[in-house]
Design a protein around this motif. Structure first.
Motif, PDB file in Angstrom:
ATOM      1  N   ALA A   1       0.826  -1.207   0.000  1.00 11.88           N
ATOM      2  CA  ALA A   1       0.000   0.000   0.000  1.00 11.88           C
ATOM      3  C   ALA A   1       0.860   1.257   0.000  1.00 11.88           C
ATOM      4  O   ALA A   1       0.587   2.224  -0.729  1.00 11.88           O
ATOM      5  CB  ALA A   1      -0.936  -0.012   1.206  1.00 11.88           C
ATOM      6  N   ALA A   2       1.919   1.270   0.820  1.00 17.72           N
ATOM      7  CA  ALA A   2       2.824   2.428   0.855  1.00 17.72           C
ATOM      8  C   ALA A   2       3.471   2.644  -0.502  1.00 17.72           C
ATOM      9  O   ALA A   2       3.649   3.796  -0.948  1.00 17.72           O
ATOM     10  CB  ALA A   2       3.881   2.227   1.931  1.00 17.72           C
ATOM     11  N   SER A   3       3.838   1.568  -1.184  1.00 19.51           N
ATOM     12  CA  SER A   3       4.464   1.671  -2.497  1.00 19.51           C
ATOM     13  C   SER A   3       3.499   2.265  -3.522  1.00 19.51           C
ATOM     14  O   SER A   3       3.880   3.110  -4.350  1.00 19.51           O
ATOM     15  CB  SER A   3       4.929   0.284  -2.959  1.00 19.51           C
ATOM     16  N   ILE A   4       2.253   1.834  -3.470  1.00 22.75           N
ATOM     17  CA  ILE A   4       1.239   2.361  -4.390  1.00 22.75           C
ATOM     18  C   ILE A   4       1.008   3.844  -4.133  1.00 22.75           C
ATOM     19  O   ILE A   4       0.930   4.661  -5.073  1.00 22.75           O
ATOM     20  CB  ILE A   4      -0.069   1.566  -4.246  1.00 22.75           C
ATOM     21  N   LEU A   5       0.919   4.227  -2.877  1.00 24.14           N
ATOM     22  CA  LEU A   5       0.696   5.630  -2.539  1.00 24.14           C
ATOM     23  C   LEU A   5       1.908   6.485  -2.892  1.00 24.14           C
ATOM     24  O   LEU A   5       1.765   7.661  -3.264  1.00 24.14           O
ATOM     25  CB  LEU A   5       0.331   5.759  -1.060  1.00 24.14           C
ATOM     26  N   ALA A   6       3.105   5.915  -2.792  1.00 27.63           N
ATOM     27  CA  ALA A   6       4.297   6.642  -3.207  1.00 27.63           C
ATOM     28  C   ALA A   6       4.240   6.972  -4.697  1.00 27.63           C
ATOM     29  O   ALA A   6       4.619   8.083  -5.117  1.00 27.63           O
ATOM     30  CB  ALA A   6       5.547   5.821  -2.890  1.00 27.63           C
ATOM     31  N   MET A   7       3.740   6.022  -5.493  1.00 27.96           N
ATOM     32  CA  MET A   7       3.587   6.282  -6.921  1.00 27.96           C
ATOM     33  C   MET A   7       2.499   7.320  -7.167  1.00 27.96           C
ATOM     34  O   MET A   7       2.642   8.214  -8.011  1.00 27.96           O
ATOM     35  CB  MET A   7       3.262   4.982  -7.665  1.00 27.96           C
ATOM     36  N   GLN A   8       1.409   7.205  -6.426  1.00 27.80           N
ATOM     37  CA  GLN A   8       0.301   8.137  -6.604  1.00 27.80           C
ATOM     38  C   GLN A   8       0.711   9.575  -6.309  1.00 27.80           C
ATOM     39  O   GLN A   8       0.292  10.517  -6.989  1.00 27.80           O
ATOM     40  CB  GLN A   8      -0.868   7.725  -5.706  1.00 27.80           C
ATOM     41  N   HIS A   9       1.562   9.748  -5.311  1.00 27.57           N
ATOM     42  CA  HIS A   9       1.951  11.088  -4.870  1.00 27.57           C
ATOM     43  C   HIS A   9       3.329  11.511  -5.380  1.00 27.57           C
ATOM     44  O   HIS A   9       3.768  12.629  -5.084  1.00 27.57           O
ATOM     45  CB  HIS A   9       1.935  11.151  -3.345  1.00 27.57           C
ATOM     46  N   ASP A  10       4.018  10.633  -6.130  1.00 28.00           N
ATOM     47  CA  ASP A  10       5.384  10.919  -6.578  1.00 28.00           C
ATOM     48  C   ASP A  10       6.237  11.410  -5.417  1.00 28.00           C
ATOM     49  O   ASP A  10       6.956  12.408  -5.502  1.00 28.00           O
ATOM     50  CB  ASP A  10       5.388  11.945  -7.716  1.00 28.00           C
ATOM     51  N   THR A  11       6.161  10.666  -4.332  1.00 26.08           N
ATOM     52  CA  THR A  11       6.900  10.996  -3.110  1.00 26.08           C
ATOM     53  C   THR A  11       7.416   9.713  -2.472  1.00 26.08           C
ATOM     54  O   THR A  11       6.661   8.754  -2.309  1.00 26.08           O
ATOM     55  CB  THR A  11       6.007  11.742  -2.109  1.00 26.08           C
ATOM     56  N   VAL A  12       8.678   9.713  -2.104  1.00 23.94           N
ATOM     57  CA  VAL A  12       9.266   8.569  -1.415  1.00 23.94           C
ATOM     58  C   VAL A  12       9.189   8.813   0.084  1.00 23.94           C
ATOM     59  O   VAL A  12       9.729   9.816   0.575  1.00 23.94           O
ATOM     60  CB  VAL A  12      10.729   8.366  -1.843  1.00 23.94           C
ATOM     61  N   PRO A  13       8.514   7.938   0.836  1.00 26.89           N
ATOM     62  CA  PRO A  13       8.499   8.111   2.298  1.00 26.89           C
ATOM     63  C   PRO A  13       9.889   7.907   2.869  1.00 26.89           C
ATOM     64  O   PRO A  13      10.706   7.178   2.290  1.00 26.89           O
ATOM     65  CB  PRO A  13       7.515   7.042   2.777  1.00 26.89           C
ATOM     66  N   PRO A  14      10.173   8.518   4.010  1.00 26.61           N
ATOM     67  CA  PRO A  14      11.536   8.456   4.538  1.00 26.61           C
ATOM     68  C   PRO A  14      11.801   7.225   5.399  1.00 26.61           C
ATOM     69  O   PRO A  14      10.882   6.498   5.782  1.00 26.61           O
ATOM     70  CB  PRO A  14      11.605   9.715   5.401  1.00 26.61           C
ATOM     71  N   THR A  15      13.064   7.023   5.697  1.00 20.22           N
ATOM     72  CA  THR A  15      13.468   6.148   6.792  1.00 20.22           C
ATOM     73  C   THR A  15      13.686   7.055   7.996  1.00 20.22           C
ATOM     74  O   THR A  15      14.705   7.738   8.097  1.00 20.22           O
ATOM     75  CB  THR A  15      14.761   5.393   6.455  1.00 20.22           C
ATOM     76  N   ALA A  16      12.695   7.102   8.859  1.00 22.49           N
ATOM     77  CA  ALA A  16      12.806   7.957  10.044  1.00 22.49           C
ATOM     78  C   ALA A  16      13.923   7.445  10.953  1.00 22.49           C
ATOM     79  O   ALA A  16      14.296   6.264  10.908  1.00 22.49           O
ATOM     80  CB  ALA A  16      11.483   7.991  10.798  1.00 22.49           C
ATOM     81  N   ASN A  17      14.461   8.319  11.757  1.00 27.50           N
ATOM     82  CA  ASN A  17      15.447   7.970  12.790  1.00 27.50           C
ATOM     83  C   ASN A  17      16.786   7.504  12.235  1.00 27.50           C
ATOM     84  O   ASN A  17      17.593   6.928  12.974  1.00 27.50           O
ATOM     85  CB  ASN A  17      14.893   6.878  13.732  1.00 27.50           C
ATOM     86  N   LEU A  18      17.011   7.739  10.947  1.00 30.12           N
ATOM     87  CA  LEU A  18      18.291   7.365  10.363  1.00 30.12           C
ATOM     88  C   LEU A  18      19.234   8.569  10.416  1.00 30.12           C
ATOM     89  O   LEU A  18      19.135   9.505   9.620  1.00 30.12           O
ATOM     90  CB  LEU A  18      18.104   6.890   8.921  1.00 30.12           C
ATOM     91  N   HIS A  19      20.138   8.562  11.382  1.00 28.48           N
ATOM     92  CA  HIS A  19      21.060   9.678  11.587  1.00 28.48           C
ATOM     93  C   HIS A  19      22.519   9.257  11.545  1.00 28.48           C
ATOM     94  O   HIS A  19      23.391  10.063  11.223  1.00 28.48           O
ATOM     95  CB  HIS A  19      20.782  10.346  12.943  1.00 28.48           C
ATOM     96  N   THR A  20      22.806   7.993  11.889  1.00 24.36           N
ATOM     97  CA  THR A  20      24.190   7.527  11.999  1.00 24.36           C
ATOM     98  C   THR A  20      24.505   6.550  10.879  1.00 24.36           C
ATOM     99  O   THR A  20      23.974   5.431  10.867  1.00 24.36           O
ATOM    100  CB  THR A  20      24.413   6.838  13.358  1.00 24.36           C
ATOM    101  N   PRO A  21      25.313   6.930   9.913  1.00 23.21           N
ATOM    102  CA  PRO A  21      25.609   6.023   8.801  1.00 23.21           C
ATOM    103  C   PRO A  21      26.275   4.734   9.269  1.00 23.21           C
ATOM    104  O   PRO A  21      27.060   4.731  10.217  1.00 23.21           O
ATOM    105  CB  PRO A  21      26.561   6.842   7.917  1.00 23.21           C
ATOM    106  N   ASP A  22      25.927   3.644   8.596  1.00 24.26           N
ATOM    107  CA  ASP A  22      26.571   2.354   8.817  1.00 24.26           C
ATOM    108  C   ASP A  22      27.365   2.032   7.553  1.00 24.26           C
ATOM    109  O   ASP A  22      26.780   1.954   6.464  1.00 24.26           O
ATOM    110  CB  ASP A  22      25.510   1.281   9.074  1.00 24.26           C
ATOM    111  N   PRO A  23      28.661   1.847   7.641  1.00 23.09           N
ATOM    112  CA  PRO A  23      29.467   1.580   6.435  1.00 23.09           C
ATOM    113  C   PRO A  23      28.993   0.366   5.654  1.00 23.09           C
ATOM    114  O   PRO A  23      29.209   0.297   4.433  1.00 23.09           O
ATOM    115  CB  PRO A  23      30.879   1.367   6.996  1.00 23.09           C
ATOM    116  N   GLU A  24      28.342  -0.588   6.329  1.00 21.25           N
ATOM    117  CA  GLU A  24      27.847  -1.773   5.631  1.00 21.25           C
ATOM    118  C   GLU A  24      26.511  -1.524   4.945  1.00 21.25           C
ATOM    119  O   GLU A  24      26.062  -2.348   4.150  1.00 21.25           O
ATOM    120  CB  GLU A  24      27.724  -2.937   6.608  1.00 21.25           C
TER     121      GLU A  24
END
Length: 423
Positions: free
Chosen positions: A358-381
């Protein structure tokens, strides 16, 4: 022989943070989180005491007192979502041969909440070795057999065709929809009401994930506890919810003038035959599922505009998934935006795959990619473009959504936007 093409013409979502697809999309696009301390029971003695709960009032959403008494919470989710999806599609099921209208429902843990509660009742809080059946709810058998979920949905929408429950752990939500499209493609059904549901926030489920330390113990920070792909991630946050869809053969949908949300262009599932909870770091089985789904969709890797990741927030899953994207998409993996909505609504086990569709369909409908919340510290892997913190405007006409489940299940689905579908 030309294969019948399958499109989505109706959908509904019951998710943490809001009931209905509009509230769901508002939460995702704003980057808000719906994780909080568990309120359903006293979780003070558990290692992980947070979850993403659905604020669900079955009476207000149209269920009768008899339905509420008869059905487990997860079954209630499925019935409410299915009826709303049918209404959203505008389809008049009575005009179809009812034996060619079917139902598939995915679930990982079935009526876990109801069974947990009823055991406490009949055992007098665990004090009786021999339980007293006289105190059990009259429909306890329906809690025991997950097939009751499909039966309830079939009854609620008037479908007399194939009625099936798919239970493949955390890929159940993708696999249930995948099974439904195959029934339409092969000509066994014309319309399918398909999706998944789970309501696992119960003591037995929380204890089970505590035992293997899969859930996060970050109890003092519930809003930011789910951190997929972040270097400080330490487990997922349990969630609940449901998403249901109306699926139709493309030409039939066009003849009735239906609004087409998306085409389900490709689907595949694989098993790693390796370990009940462990994952190979190279992601080869997920990569194979992605490759086959792309082939089925007759798309090249560089045609994918967005990846809706499984992104559970465990160390091994996020590494495994990142490797799978690189293996299957090659250099395009570094260019395509990737995100995990579990950062906002938690991990609802068998339900999450359909919620992510459902999120993927709505992303297409709105031409918007939802975020990954709380992602602040990069992981090299984990070095791909995970759309941290904020949603991103992005023209999106083809989405890859994936799932990974205990038992070694790896599933992938390719969705195409309505303009591509009509072409």
């Amino acid at each position: 022989m030309n294969r019948r093409r399958v499109v989505v013409t109706g959908l509904e979502v019951l998710a943490p943070g809001g009931i209905g697809r509009e509230a769901f999309w508002d939460l995702l696009s704003s980057g808000r989180t719906a994780t909080r301390p568990i309120t359903f029971f006293d979780a003070s003695e558990f290692r992980s005491r947070i979850a993403a709960e659905v604020d669900f009032d079955p009476d207000a959403l149209g269920l009768t007192p008899q339905q509420i008494r008869r059905m487990d919470r997860a079954a209630q989710f499925a019935v409410v979502a299915a009826k709303a999806a049918v209404a959203d599609s505008g389809i008049d099921i009575d005009r179809y041969d009812p034996y060619r209208v079917g139902v598939t429902v995915g679930t990982a843990v079935g009526a876990a909440t109801g069974l947990d509660w009823e055991y406490r009742v009949v055992s007098d809080g665990g004090r009786l070795d021999l339980v007293d059946h006289r105190y059990a709810v009259p429909h306890l058998y329906d809690y025991l057999v997950p097939s009751s979920f499909a039966a309830e949905v079939s009854n609620s929408v008037g479908a007399r065709g194939a009625s099936t429950v798919v239970s493949t752990g955390c890929t159940s939500g993708i696999d249930a929809v995948g099974y439904a499209i195959e029934l339409i493609r092969e000509g066994s059904a014309d319309v399918m009401v398909a999706g998944s549901t789970d309501a696992p926030i119960s003591p037995i489920t929380v204890a089970s994930f505590d035992a293997i330390k899969a859930t996060t113990p970050r109890n003092e920070e519930p809003d930011t506890a789910s951190r997929p792909f972040d270097g400080t991630r330490n487990g997922f946050v349990l969630g609940e919810g449901a998403a249901m869809f109306v699926l139709e053969e493309l030409e039939s949908a066009k003849r009735r003038g239906a609004r087409i949300y998306a085409e389900i262009a490709g689907y595949a599932t694989r098993s790693n035959a390796y370990h009940m909870t462990g994952l190979r770091p190279d992601g080869i089985e997920m990569a194979e599922a992605i490759r086959v789904a792309l082939d089925e969709a007759t798309m090249n890797a560089d045609e994918i505009d967005y990846i809706n990741a499984h992104g559970s927030g465990t160390k091994q899953n996020d590494r495994h998934e990142t490797a799978a994207f690189k293996r299957s998409l090659a250099e395009h993996a570094y260019r395509v935006p990737v995100s995990s909505i579990k950062s906002m609504i938690g991990h609802s086990l068998g339900a999450i795959g359909s919620i992510e569709i459902a999120a993927s369909i709505l992303a297409m409908q709105h031409d918007t990619v939802p975020p990954t919340a709380n992602l602040h510290t990069p992981d090299p892997e984990c070095d791909l473009d995970y759309v941290p913190v904020n949603a991103r405007a992005h023209v999106t006409d083809a989405v890859l959504t994936v799932g990974s489940g205990f038992g070694g299940f790896q599933s992938a689905m390719v969705l195409a936007g309505p303009e591509r579908s009509v072409r």
